[in-house]
Design a protein around this motif. Structure first.
Motif, PDB file in Angstrom:
ATOM      1  N   GLU A  99       0.818   3.953  -3.425  1.00 11.06           N
ATOM      2  CA  GLU A  99       0.051   5.409  -2.748  1.00 11.06           C
ATOM      3  C   GLU A  99       0.864   6.438  -2.950  1.00 11.06           C
ATOM      4  O   GLU A  99       0.674   7.247  -3.509  1.00 11.06           O
ATOM      5  CB  GLU A  99      -0.590   5.127  -1.175  1.00 11.06           C
ATOM      6  N   ARG A 123       0.375  -1.101   0.120  1.00 12.03           N
ATOM      7  CA  ARG A 123      -0.033  -0.318  -0.330  1.00 12.03           C
ATOM      8  C   ARG A 123       0.647   1.202   0.234  1.00 12.03           C
ATOM      9  O   ARG A 123       0.041   2.630  -0.760  1.00 12.03           O
ATOM     10  CB  ARG A 123      -1.182  -0.286   0.937  1.00 12.03           C
ATOM     11  N   SER A 158      -7.220  -2.303   0.295  1.00  8.54           N
ATOM     12  CA  SER A 158      -7.958  -0.476   0.519  1.00  8.54           C
ATOM     13  C   SER A 158      -9.672  -1.360   1.780  1.00  8.54           C
ATOM     14  O   SER A 158      -9.283  -0.372   2.717  1.00  8.54           O
ATOM     15  CB  SER A 158      -8.418   0.110  -0.567  1.00  8.54           C
TER      16      SER A 158
END
Length: 311
Positions: A16, A12, A73
């Motif tokens: 991101e 993640r 997510s």
């Protein structure tokens, strides 16, 4: 290959930020550690997750990484919540549990509650940044008392079985590098920060991100959020690298980081104490509330940064 929480956090952060170096700042580890962890994960999966850019630190997700990022997510918050729930549930049943979100007085809460109990083991402290989880645990009587925070227009909603009271209205400080041009000011207007790169905590049930963007919009700009930091240590690291961040009023000084009060009471918050109406704690709640409010006030007065504003 079995993916665990650490693997998901790694993917993640890289996905991101699009950068190994920025992922390292967010995770609070070195860039070589991020590169090594990613390589081991890719070797275990037998697939590349990110293609490296020309700079060596920028990356682009592969289709496999896109699949992971799409699921992470939704999956990661549940996994992290499950781990916290198991830790709390497996504690000895005779222990009294207190806890809540980060606040200047949270660490005082076990001793304060213990001082209003006749006997028994010292209360166990549970720390969570998820406001809804704290309220839910109080409603289920898995926490004796909890601390949550909310924001104007995004006030906390508690079940009918839960009582709450305001501990304090808390001001907000902006964190920036000591050599930042705005650091020479004692008070900074939110609108003066419109061209900055922001580091914020990850979105959570408190809806702070909505509050933040609404507040910036009222000042005529859309904030550029470049970092999402899960810990204050990562936030400070991002600020040292040129970002700006936010802090509760009672904060400690950090090397190369300046803390300045936001003008016009911008981005303020409330700290609330929550407890079950039918619990034993309800009888002593007013006394505990007074002690917690005093602990907050003393922390503010002891803060090397905020105390001068109080004065």
């Amino acid at each position: 290959m079995e993916l665990d929480v650490h693997h998901l956090r790694l993917v993640r952060a890289i996905g991101e930020t699009g950068s190994l170096s920025e992922a390292a700042v967010r995770l609070g580890i070195s860039q070589p550690a991020v590169s090594g962890s990613l390589k081991r994960l890719e070797n275990a999966l037998g697939q590349r997750l990110f293609e490296r850019g020309s700079s060596g630190t920028s990356v682009v997700p592969t289709p496999t990484a896109e699949l992971l990022l799409d699921r992470i997510s939704a999956v990661l918050p549940m996994m992290e919540g499950l781990v916290r729930d198991i830790e709390v549930r497996t504690s000895p049943s005779e222990l009294v549990r207190v806890g809540g979100v980060c606040s200047p007085f949270l660490c005082h809460l076990p001793a304060i509650v213990d001082g209003h109990r006749p006997s028994g083991p010292a209360p166990l402290l549970f720390d969570s940044e998820c406001r809804d989880l704290v309220v839910e645990m109080v409603a289920q009587r898995r926490l004796e008392v909890g601390v949550v925070k909310d924001y104007p227009g995004f006030e906390a909603v508690v079940p009918a079985s839960v009582d709450c009271a305001v501990v304090a209205h808390d001001r907000t400080l902006v964190l920036l590098r000591e050599d930042h041009p705005l650091a020479r000011h004692k008070v900074i207007g939110l609108e003066q920060l419109q061209d900055e790169d922001w580091v914020l905590p990850p979105p959570d049930s408190s809806r702070f991100h909505e509050y933040f963007h609404r507040s910036c919009g009222s000042k005529g700009f859309t904030p550029r959020v470049r970092y999402l930091a899960e810990s204050f240590g990562m936030t400070v690291a991002a600020v040292r690298n040129g970002a700006v961040a936010l802090s509760q009023a009672a904060c400690e000084g950090h090397l190369q980081v300046a803390a300045r009060l936001l003008a016009d009471n911008a981005l303020s918050r409330r700290f609330l104490l929550v407890w079950h109406k039918e619990s034993d704690f309800a009888a002593v709640a007013p006394d505990v509330l007074a002690d917690v409010a005093l602990a907050y006030r003393l922390e503010c007065e002891a803060s090397p940064v905020y105390s001068r504003y109080l004065a």
